[in-house]
Design an enzyme around this catalytic site. Structure first.
Site, PDB file in Angstrom:
ATOM      1  N   SER A   1       0.855  -1.194   0.000  1.00 12.26           N
ATOM      2  CA  SER A   1       0.000   0.000   0.000  1.00 12.26           C
ATOM      3  C   SER A   1       0.891   1.243   0.000  1.00 12.26           C
ATOM      4  CB  SER A   1      -0.891   0.005   1.237  1.00 12.26           C
ATOM      5  OG  SER A   1      -0.089   0.214   2.388  1.00 12.26           O
TER       6      SER A   1
ATOM      7  N   ASP B   1      -1.036  -1.565  -4.039  1.00 13.37           N
ATOM      8  CA  ASP B   1      -2.417  -1.661  -3.555  1.00 13.37           C
ATOM      9  C   ASP B   1      -2.980  -0.248  -3.367  1.00 13.37           C
ATOM     10  OD1 ASP B   1      -4.646  -3.031  -2.567  1.00 13.37           O
ATOM     11  OD2 ASP B   1      -3.896  -2.997  -0.494  1.00 13.37           O
TER      12      ASP B   1
ATOM     13  N   ASP C   1      -6.848   3.336  -7.805  1.00 12.44           N
ATOM     14  CA  ASP C   1      -8.150   3.315  -7.142  1.00 12.44           C
ATOM     15  C   ASP C   1      -8.766   4.712  -7.205  1.00 12.44           C
ATOM     16  OD1 ASP C   1     -10.361   3.172  -5.609  1.00 12.44           O
ATOM     17  OD2 ASP C   1      -9.372   2.420  -3.795  1.00 12.44           O
TER      18      ASP C   1
ATOM     19  N   HIS D   1     -12.974  -3.206   4.145  1.00 13.78           N
ATOM     20  CA  HIS D   1     -11.631  -3.286   4.724  1.00 13.78           C
ATOM     21  C   HIS D   1     -11.682  -3.326   6.255  1.00 13.78           C
ATOM     22  CE1 HIS D   1     -10.568  -1.544   0.709  1.00 13.78           C
ATOM     23  NE2 HIS D   1      -9.691  -2.516   0.805  1.00 13.78           N
ATOM     24  N   GLY D   2     -10.671  -3.948   6.844  1.00 15.31           N
ATOM     25  CA  GLY D   2     -10.532  -3.929   8.293  1.00 15.31           C
ATOM     26  C   GLY D   2     -11.119  -5.162   8.967  1.00 15.31           C
TER      27      GLY D   2
ATOM     28  N   ASP E   1      -5.273  -8.704   4.205  1.00 10.14           N
ATOM     29  CA  ASP E   1      -4.301  -7.974   5.018  1.00 10.14           C
ATOM     30  C   ASP E   1      -4.625  -8.126   6.511  1.00 10.14           C
ATOM     31  OD1 ASP E   1      -2.414  -6.322   6.069  1.00 10.14           O
ATOM     32  OD2 ASP E   1      -3.231  -4.461   5.293  1.00 10.14           O
ATOM     33  N   SER E   2      -5.865  -7.790   6.888  1.00 12.37           N
ATOM     34  CA  SER E   2      -6.211  -7.774   8.321  1.00 12.37           C
ATOM     35  C   SER E   2      -5.930  -9.116   9.003  1.00 12.37           C
ATOM     36  CB  SER E   2      -7.687  -7.405   8.495  1.00 12.37           C
ATOM     37  OG  SER E   2      -7.920  -6.105   8.010  1.00 12.37           O
TER      38      SER E   2
HETATM   39  P1  13P Z   1      -8.801  -6.820   4.613  1.00  6.81           P
HETATM   40  O1  13P Z   1      -8.807  -5.614   5.498  1.00  6.81           O
HETATM   41  O2  13P Z   1     -10.109  -7.528   4.640  1.00  6.81           O
HETATM   42  O3  13P Z   1      -7.658  -7.727   4.893  1.00  6.81           O
HETATM   43  O4  13P Z   1      -8.629  -6.300   3.099  1.00  6.81           O
HETATM   44  C1  13P Z   1      -7.346  -6.029   2.581  1.00  6.81           C
HETATM   45  C2  13P Z   1      -7.413  -5.344   1.265  1.00  6.81           C
HETATM   46  O5  13P Z   1      -8.421  -5.288   0.588  1.00  6.81           O
HETATM   47  C3  13P Z   1      -6.177  -4.736   0.772  1.00  6.81           C
HETATM   48  O6  13P Z   1      -6.374  -4.006  -0.392  1.00  6.81           O
HETATM   49  O1  G3H Z   2      -6.733  -1.970   1.849  1.00  7.35           O
HETATM   50  C1  G3H Z   2      -5.899  -1.597   2.667  1.00  7.35           C
HETATM   51  C2  G3H Z   2      -4.858  -2.498   3.182  1.00  7.35           C
HETATM   52  O2  G3H Z   2      -5.322  -3.218   4.291  1.00  7.35           O
HETATM   53  C3  G3H Z   2      -3.604  -1.733   3.464  1.00  7.35           C
HETATM   54  O3  G3H Z   2      -3.693  -1.036   4.670  1.00  7.35           O
HETATM   55  O4  G3H Z   2      -3.123   1.245   3.895  1.00  7.35           O
HETATM   56  O5  G3H Z   2      -2.958   0.627   6.330  1.00  7.35           O
HETATM   57  O6  G3H Z   2      -1.295  -0.257   4.676  1.00  7.35           O
HETATM   58  P1  G3H Z   2      -2.712   0.229   4.918  1.00  7.35           P
HETATM   59 ZN    ZN Z   3      -8.241  -3.044  -0.569  1.00  4.75          ZN
END
Ligand code: 13P
Ligand code: G3H
Ligand code: ZN
Length: 311
Positions: A50, A82, A104, A180-181, A258-259
């Site tokens: 990211s 990302d 995005d 997300h999250g 990610d989460s």
């Molecule tokens: P999560 O927060 O569900 O892991 O999603 C991650 C994501 O979409 C990163 O672009």
């Molecule tokens: O979609 C977001 C990802 O979980 C990346 O999170 O922007 O805090 O690195 P971040």
């Molecule tokens: Zn995402």
């Protein structure tokens, strides 16, 4: 083997009814945990950075760590930006060796999203990289951008064909109820993705790879571990894994996680330090965290994505 684009991965995943895992990376242990799992499963993998991760680690370290993972594993690994939010950031990542970028512009009006995505596609394609774009808005938190559930919107299937034709993007992220999250659904409600939208989108874009963001399942064992050892995460709920498996069988070729990695890492470290209060060697707690990330990613590859043995 060097860093590859996702083009061939997606073509095979679409035809084979599975998806590629796209895992966010921020440091060496996370990259090692993910790629060691992929190696043991002989799975292709996407490592995504990211803009926040790029700021945290600076522009060089994560690229070099991913190159090291390619050398160590010999796997096809795609290095992806990302949630790129500008042409300049996407261009900088392509120039630094990323094989794939996401632009995005999903929060912008349709015409602006088309124009910015087209600009990124022209630069990326001229330099051997591929582009993911997004239509529809997910709820949740990415970097400093917080989208409230009421401001999120599902992708409109009637828009996707025109968007893909006019932009030339290589894959499309859509909003079908993920976010997300770690707090994706209200406690007590039944999480249900909008497969009707996914099916309508794929009927309009036959053979075209679809991407799902916000696809962590929020494993309760790690939520409990965090809560047990000084954390406070009541009501953390993710996407049911059987629904992700179903999406992977359909047109979804890339599933973003990610989460779940954050939960595994933080839960493991909290537990370790609570049980070893005198320990101050970072390897002692980062090692188990890396191992648990590896086990989690193996589970995703085998039981959710279905991409084991596909490298
Ligand atoms: P999560 O927060 O569900 O892991 O999603 C991650 C994501 O979409 C990163 O672009
Ligand atoms: O979609 C977001 C990802 O979980 C990346 O999170 O922007 O805090 O690195 P971040
Ligand atoms: Zn995402």
């Amino acid at each position: 083997m060097s860093i590859v684009t996702s083009q061939e991965m997606f073509a095979k995943a679409y035809a084979g009814g599975y998806a590629i895992g796209a895992f966010n990376v921020n440091n060496m242990e996370i990259i090692q945990g993910i790629t060691e799992a992929a190696k043991e499963c002989n799975a292709p993998v996407i490592l995504q950075v990211s803009s926040g991760a790029r700021k945290y680690a600076n522009r060089t370290y994560l690229v070099k760590l991913v190159e090291a993972a390619v050398i160590e594993t010999g796997l096809p690994i795609c290095l992806h930006l990302d949630h790129g939010d500008s042409f300049e950031l996407c261009k900088a990542c392509v120039d630094d060796g990323f094989s794939s970028v996401m632009i995005d512009a999903s929060s912008k009006p349709f015409e602006e999203n088309v124009a910015l995505t087209r600009q990124v596609v022209e630069y990326a394609h001229a330099h051997g990289a591929v582009v993911e774009a997004e239509l529809g808005t997910l709820a949740g938190i990415e970097d400093d951008v917080k989208v409230k559930a009421e401001d999120s919107s599902y992708t409109r299937p009637e828009d996707v064909q025109e968007f893909v034709e006019r932009t030339g993007c290589d894959s499309l992220a859509i909003a079908i109820g993920t976010s997300h999250g770690a707090y994706k659904f209200k406690p007590g409600t039944k999480p249900q993705l909008r497969f009707d939208i996914l099916e309508e989108v794929s009927e309009r874009l036959p053979g075209f790879p679809i991407v799902l963001h916000g696809s962590s399942s929020v494993p309760q064992e790690y939520v409990q571990m965090i809560n047990e050892f000084g954390g406070d995460m009541p009501g953390a709920i993710g996407v049911p894994e059987d629904q992700l498996r179903q999406a992977a069988r359909l047109a979804v070729c890339k599933i973003n996680i990610d989460s779940d990695l954050r939960l595994a890492m933080t839960g493991t470290i909290r537990k370790y330090l609570a049980e070893h209060p005198a320990e101050f060697d970072p390897r002692k707690y980062l090692g188990p965290a890396r191992e648990n990330i590896k086990q989690l990613v193996k589970h995703k590859i085998v039981d959710v994505l279905g991409c084991d043995g596909k490298a």
